[in-house]
Scaffold this motif. Structure first.
Motif, PDB file in Angstrom:
ATOM      1  N   ASP A  36       0.844  -1.193   0.000  1.00 54.95           N
ATOM      2  CA  ASP A  36       0.000   0.000   0.000  1.00 54.95           C
ATOM      3  C   ASP A  36       0.880   1.244   0.000  1.00 54.95           C
ATOM      4  O   ASP A  36       0.680   2.179  -0.781  1.00 54.95           O
ATOM      5  CB  ASP A  36      -0.887  -0.028   1.253  1.00 54.95           C
ATOM      6  N   HIS A  40       1.378   3.937  -3.289  1.00 52.58           N
ATOM      7  CA  HIS A  40       1.055   5.364  -3.195  1.00 52.58           C
ATOM      8  C   HIS A  40       2.285   6.227  -3.388  1.00 52.58           C
ATOM      9  O   HIS A  40       2.230   7.274  -4.016  1.00 52.58           O
ATOM     10  CB  HIS A  40       0.446   5.690  -1.829  1.00 52.58           C
ATOM     11  N   PHE A  95       3.996   7.300   3.402  1.00 53.02           N
ATOM     12  CA  PHE A  95       3.377   7.308   2.075  1.00 53.02           C
ATOM     13  C   PHE A  95       2.395   8.454   1.844  1.00 53.02           C
ATOM     14  O   PHE A  95       2.362   9.001   0.735  1.00 53.02           O
ATOM     15  CB  PHE A  95       2.819   5.925   1.704  1.00 53.02           C
ATOM     16  N   PRO A  96       1.623   8.890   2.870  1.00 52.68           N
ATOM     17  CA  PRO A  96       0.769  10.047   2.588  1.00 52.68           C
ATOM     18  C   PRO A  96       1.593  11.276   2.236  1.00 52.68           C
ATOM     19  O   PRO A  96       1.189  12.077   1.391  1.00 52.68           O
ATOM     20  CB  PRO A  96       0.003  10.265   3.888  1.00 52.68           C
ATOM     21  N   PHE A  99       2.723  10.798  -1.329  1.00 54.30           N
ATOM     22  CA  PHE A  99       1.541  10.843  -2.188  1.00 54.30           C
ATOM     23  C   PHE A  99       1.021  12.280  -2.321  1.00 54.30           C
ATOM     24  O   PHE A  99       0.670  12.718  -3.410  1.00 54.30           O
ATOM     25  CB  PHE A  99       0.458   9.933  -1.611  1.00 54.30           C
ATOM     26  N   LEU A 121      -5.654   7.033  -9.011  1.00 51.93           N
ATOM     27  CA  LEU A 121      -6.206   6.028  -8.111  1.00 51.93           C
ATOM     28  C   LEU A 121      -6.767   4.841  -8.873  1.00 51.93           C
ATOM     29  O   LEU A 121      -6.821   3.742  -8.368  1.00 51.93           O
ATOM     30  CB  LEU A 121      -7.317   6.646  -7.262  1.00 51.93           C
ATOM     31  N   ILE A 208      -4.373   1.995  -5.710  1.00 48.57           N
ATOM     32  CA  ILE A 208      -4.981   1.248  -4.612  1.00 48.57           C
ATOM     33  C   ILE A 208      -5.311  -0.176  -5.032  1.00 48.57           C
ATOM     34  O   ILE A 208      -5.168  -1.119  -4.262  1.00 48.57           O
ATOM     35  CB  ILE A 208      -6.221   1.989  -4.096  1.00 48.57           C
TER      36      ILE A 208
ATOM     37  N   LEU B 211      -6.002  10.321   2.005  1.00 50.83           N
ATOM     38  CA  LEU B 211      -5.095  11.006   2.917  1.00 50.83           C
ATOM     39  C   LEU B 211      -5.629  11.100   4.340  1.00 50.83           C
ATOM     40  O   LEU B 211      -4.952  11.567   5.242  1.00 50.83           O
ATOM     41  CB  LEU B 211      -4.790  12.400   2.376  1.00 50.83           C
ATOM     42  N   VAL B 265      -2.138  17.724   4.927  1.00 47.73           N
ATOM     43  CA  VAL B 265      -1.379  16.529   5.289  1.00 47.73           C
ATOM     44  C   VAL B 265       0.109  16.847   5.366  1.00 47.73           C
ATOM     45  O   VAL B 265       0.802  16.451   6.313  1.00 47.73           O
ATOM     46  CB  VAL B 265      -1.651  15.396   4.283  1.00 47.73           C
TER      47      VAL B 265
END
Lengths: 390, 377
Positions: A36, A40, A95-96, A99, A121, A208, B211, B265
């Protein structure tokens, strides 16, 4: 079925199998969520690669993005090693961040790129046949076919060549180290493979659903077999089925192909989850019921046996007395006695319970089974008292 | 543009203020509940839940046929809840480990949600536009009533946390002990997860499913570095969350073309980075400083001990040692000698040899006996 449809299905099958193979090792190594993270985090790599090359299927872009994936893995490990947060948190932070950078890059330069955030996505398998490889004016077929075919080949070769090493380092890291393999090198090789696969599949199915195609077939197969080779084959098979069925369902609903591939593979898992021989929920519930039933019969007969002596307190064998010892309510106790009667373990004299000969044999066998010091052979026991093979 | 200009919009512009308040509420609630997720090592559960909400939103739309934030919340909460329960079921009933179960539910639910979304998009219904904003969120679409709904749900979750403070605390740090005390840990666990689901649903419109997990984790992970007390950590996480929401909104409204979700974020992850570096106890910077100080002290002790040991063989404890001999001591360096001299532990005699001072002898003796005691053990 048109040529384009056929091509889409072939690409879908190749993508699904290419993902399913390394997925097996991720599931076994308890590293499923790293897929995952990788899928991303390659986004900024893809965007930058796309700025530089202007071609989504360029090998340079694939390598650059895959390097971002490996970078993610090492970043996670660096943060993990500081001991400031647990590993899952460091995955959830890295990863966020990457991303978000990717998304911002895309939205910032949206005018110049034909990448849009939805495609990120989802990917769009339906467009794959339009991007064709043309050599000397001859149409060699869709580019995606070659890219993914190449990745499938790499995965297949990697797993065949390092099969033994992967197997040992997956199941016994300590042994692998003593035998002289370096699990770390193998780990990074595997992560590179996962990254390359994620990048290749990204264009087709989005970030995803790469996760769905990697983890779900492997998890499904894991409920069906204990053998690594079979696991790989079943996993690939699950990928294949979901690709084909997913394509046709999407075609019928006019919906996202990738999404419906993920849905189908999820349904495959659900079926296995419920009905996998010996491991499915259906069997677990049946087994629990049977164990409960078995145990109640054993408890009842052993209790009656223990209180069958000449001078013993006869109250202990009365219907409305003994149940308190076991915390059974009256209803439950009645059912258990009824079952024991049907099994011909006990006989009733008014409300006084006594054992039959068969019941006495059963109680003794139960007692020795419970008291056994070594692993008792419960199957032998069950065979002897056929009532349990219902 | 001055930095302060970023924030002016927050006070003057109605839309920006609405968005700012909305994201700040989101930051507070997710910071508080994220603290539990981080401490209970369920960091990635939020990721799975937020992805799993997607089919719920789509089904809510299919049922009512129009966009309604309240119904979307409901659908998302039900789907997120179903996903979480399936994860629990898989982990409890099969040999599949939690990481695979998370990834599985996350991707399958999301995939199914995508099928529904693309299916909806092909429907001849003018109302469907904008459903895909839930993927990345679009804080710009937050309106006054949305923010009020967020405030109500947020207040409800915070109230539940305060009400069950003691229970959640013991559940987080010692679930076995909680069970022996007679708490229904299974029920508490389910309640806590339910509130986490609420917090996630709250954030979908602003930052989106992809997110949202970072919103949950980042403020809590940052707050964790500054304190060992749960209440302070939760307050800090709420503060970081709110600040990230406000700053993120301000930056994205001042700089065109930046979507709010990713910016928020990134801001909250910047908080994490700062905390990792500069938090006083756990932070990397102070840890490194402490490490260096320890190293220095060890080097100095080594030199002192060695001088003392040599001097022991000379009857005179202030016996001078030449640099040539001390040179062979582990830890010897000009800098180290200079520091020892500055602390008046050693002094230079007229032959340019080093000898211990009174203070130095006392200190060296302590170190020497300490180390030899350790050796005997």
């Amino acid at each position: 079925m048109s040529v384009a449809q056929l091509e889409i299905q072939i690409i879908a099958v190749i993508v699904a199998i290419a993902c399913a193979l390394p997925g097996v090792f991720l599931v076994l190594r308890k590293r499923a969520m790293i897929s995952d993270a990788i899928s991303h985090a390659i986004l900024p790599g893809i965007v930058i690669g796309f700025f530089l090359t202007g071609d989504l299927s360029s090998p340079f872009l694939v390598l650059l993005a895959a390097a971002t994936g490996v970078l993610t893995v090492s970043l996670v490990e660096v943060i993990d090693r500081t001991g400031l947060v647990k590993e899952d948190t460091s995955i959830g932070l890295v990863f966020p961040a990457l991303f978000s950078i990717g998304v911002i890059l895309i939205s910032r330069y949206a005018g110049d790129v034909h990448l849009d955030t939805g495609a990120v996505l989802l990917g769009e398998l339906a467009f794959a046949p339009f991007d064709r490889l043309i050599i000397n004016g001859i149409d060699m077929g869709p580019k995606a076919l070659y890219v993914m075919g190449g990745i499938l080949l790499i995965n297949f070769l990697f797993i065949s060549v390092f099969f033994k090493e992967l197997k040992i380092s997956t199941f016994d890291v300590g042994l692998a180290t003593t035998l002289g393999f370096t699990p770390m090198v193998l780990h990074y090789l595997l992560m590179s493979i996962v990254s390359i696969t994620a990048v290749g599949a990204f264009d087709a199915v989005g970030s995803i659903l790469v996760v769905a195609l990697m983890i779900v077939p492997a998890a499904t197969a894991y409920l069906l077999t204990d053998d690594l080779r079979t696991l790989l084959i079943l996993s690939g098979l699950a990928g294949l089925i979901s690709a084909l069925a997913g394509y046709w369902i999407a075609h019928w609903l006019d919906a996202s192909i990738a999404g419906s591939m993920a849905t189908v593979v999820g349904l495959l898992f659900l079926l296995t989850y419920l009905f996998a021989p010996g491991r499915g929920i259906y069997f677990i519930i049946r087994r629990r019921k049977r164990q409960k039933y078995e145990f109640a019969q054993m408890t009842l007969t052993v209790h009656i046996m223990n209180h069958s002596g000449e001078y013993d307190n006869i109250e202990e064998r009365r219907m409305d007395h003994f149940q308190h010892h076991f915390n059974w309510d009256l209803e439950q106790a009645r059912t258990i006695v009824k079952q024991a009667l049907r099994n011909k373990f006990i006989q009733l004299d008014g409300d006084l319970i006594s054992l039959t000969n068969r019941g006495l044999r059963f109680a003794r066998a139960s007692q020795s089974l419970i008291m056994a010091e070594k692993d008792p052979n419960i199957n032998e026991f069950r065979k002897q008292f056929v009532t349990f093979n219902e | 543009m001055e930095f302060i200009d970023f924030f002016i919009d927050l006070f003057t512009d109605y839309t920006t203020r609405t968005i700012g308040i909305g994201t700040a509420i989101l930051g507070i609630v997710s910071g508080v509940l994220g603290s539990y997720a981080v401490l209970r090592q369920q960091s990635l559960l939020g990721d799975a839940i937020s992805h799993a909400t997607l089919p719920g939103i789509a089904i809510a739309f299919l049922i009512i046929g129009t966009k309604s934030t309240a119904f979307f919340f409901l659908g998302a909460a039900v789907a997120g809840w179903a996903g979480t329960m399936w994860i629990r079921g898989i982990v409890q009933n099969t040999r599949i480990k939690s990481d695979s179960a998370l990834g599985l539910v996350l991707s399958v639910f999301f995939g199914f949600g995508m099928v529904l979304l693309t299916f909806i998009q092909k429907m001849p219904n003018a109302n469907q536009a904008g459903l895909e904003t839930f993927l990345f969120g679009q804080a710009a679409t937050l309106i006054h009533t949305d923010v009020i709904l967020m405030a109500i749900i947020g207040a409800f979750s915070l109230f539940a946390v305060i009400l069950l403070w003691k229970e959640f605390k013991i559940l987080t740090f010692d679930p076995q002990y909680a069970a022996t005390l007679g708490f229904n840990t299974k029920l508490l666990d389910i309640i806590l997860i339910f509130i986490i689901v609420l917090a996630i649903v709250l954030g979908l419109q602003a930052v989106g499913v992809v997110l949202m997990s970072a919103m949950l984790l980042a403020p809590a992970a940052a707050a964790r570095q500054w304190t060992d007390s749960l209440s302070i950590m939760i307050l800090l996480a709420a503060l970081f969350g709110a600040l990230a929401g406000l700053t993120g909104t301000a930056i994205s409204s001042a700089a065109m073309n930046l979507s709010t979700g990713p910016v928020i974020v990134l801001v909250s992850i910047a908080f994490v980075f700062i905390s990792f570096m500069f938090a006083p106890n756990r932070g990397l910077l102070f840890r490194e400083i402490r490490k260096q100080a320890n190293k220095k002290e060890m080097r100095m002790n080594h030199v002192l001990e060695n001088m003392y040991w040599i001097a022991l063989g000379h009857e005179n404890l202030q016996h001078p040692h030449s640099n040539a001999i001390l040179n062979k001591t582990l830890g010897y360096s000009k800098k180290c000698m200079r520091e020892l001299r500055d602390k008046h532990l050693i002094e230079l005699n007229e032959d340019y040899d080093w000898n211990l001072t009174e203070k130095g002898i006392k200190r060296a003796k302590e170190v020497y006996t300490d180390n030899n005691k350790n050796e005997q053990q």
